[in-house]
Design an enzyme around this catalytic site. Structure first.
Site, PDB file in Angstrom:
ATOM      1  N   TYR A 156      10.201  -0.642  -6.162  1.00  0.00           N
ATOM      2  CA  TYR A 156       9.938  -1.522  -5.014  1.00  0.00           C
ATOM      3  C   TYR A 156       9.478  -2.901  -5.477  1.00  0.00           C
ATOM      4  CZ  TYR A 156       7.961  -2.909  -0.462  1.00  0.00           C
ATOM      5  OH  TYR A 156       7.671  -3.555   0.716  1.00  0.00           O
ATOM      6  N   LYS A 160      11.403  -6.510  -4.942  1.00  0.00           N
ATOM      7  CA  LYS A 160      10.768  -7.619  -4.230  1.00  0.00           C
ATOM      8  C   LYS A 160      10.623  -8.839  -5.130  1.00  0.00           C
ATOM      9  CE  LYS A 160      10.202  -5.582  -0.244  1.00  0.00           C
ATOM     10  NZ  LYS A 160      10.973  -6.006   0.944  1.00  0.00           N
TER      11      LYS A 160
END
Length: 250
Positions: A156, A160
């Site tokens: 994640y 990002k």
């Protein structure tokens, strides 16, 4: 065009949380808002109702942003109904948390494919219309973890962080056509995903934040809506934290 009422908006991942708050904020600003969702049809319907209640027009569409063909079909529906997408908010994302040493290829791949590839596919699909119309606002929803890292979320956080490079490259490529591209990086926000955590874990997260509380989805939505406004026309390639000071200095 000085009247923002003519703008056509696409918000991905708009069935709840930050996506819903953003869609409603943009509707309240006078825009027509298409909401793209992958599976949560009921949630997307609730978002559409909230858009209508805010005085806007809503168009819920089922499409997986990680599937370019499905995405193309959804955008064609928007173009047929309202014309080219002029404002894009890339909010669709998934989490498949796990410690590095135990993370599977599938956990890594699914998060990168949805959270990073999906944003690229969506921008690539709508950018030609923005370039031809010489107006565009693109906002990618990042995360404080993209700057600070996050144990148990290497997939994640990497996705990002990748969004920031994507954002700034798109900002440079499209600036001459009056298309801006920015990133909003939320910290811990009181969404359904976070509220599913035990209360003591939520309290621990809030304690890490200098403002000593969780953020609200509406606070993120308001920031996104500003970046999509006429007033933000001179802001591009920026990363705006909405995290209560959590990522200060990063």
């Amino acid at each position: 065009m000085s009247n923002p009422g003519g703008r056509v908006v696409l918000v991905t991942g708009g069935s709840r949380g930050i996506g819903r708050a953003t869609a409603v904020a943009l509707a309240a600003a006078g825009h027509r808002v298409a909401v793209c969702y992958r599976a949560d049809k009921e949630g997307a319907g609730e978002t559409a109702a909230a858009i209508t209640e805010a005085g806007g027009e809503a168009l819920p569409l089922a499409a997986d942003v990680a599937d370019p063909a499905a995405l193309d079909g959804a955008v064609k529906e928007i173009e047929s109904a309202w014309g080219p997408v002029q404002i894009l908010v890339n909010n669709a994302g998934v989490t498949r948390d796990g410690l590095l040493l135990r993370m599977t290829d599938e956990q890594w791949g699914e998060v990168l494919h949805t959270n990073l590839d999906g944003a690229f596919y969506t921008i690539r699909r709508v950018a030609p219309g923005m370039v031809r119309g010489r107006f565009g606002r693109i906002v990618n929803i990042g995360s404080a973890s993209g700057a600070t890292g996050s144990a148990g979320q290497v997939n994640y956080a990497a996705a990002k962080a990748g969004l920031l490079g994507l954002t700034r490259s798109v900002a440079r490529e499209l600036a001459s056509r009056n298309v801006t591209c920015n990133l909003v990086a939320p910290g811990p926000i009181a969404t359904a995903m976070l509220e599913a955590l035990p209360e003591d874990r939520q309290a621990d997260l809030a304690a890490l934040v200098p403002l000593a509380r969780l953020g609200r989805p509406e606070e993120v939505g308001a920031t996104v809506a500003f970046l999509c406004s006429e007033a933000a026309g001179y802001i591009t390639g920026a990363a705006i934290p909405v995290d209560g000071g959590l990522s200060m200095g990063h």
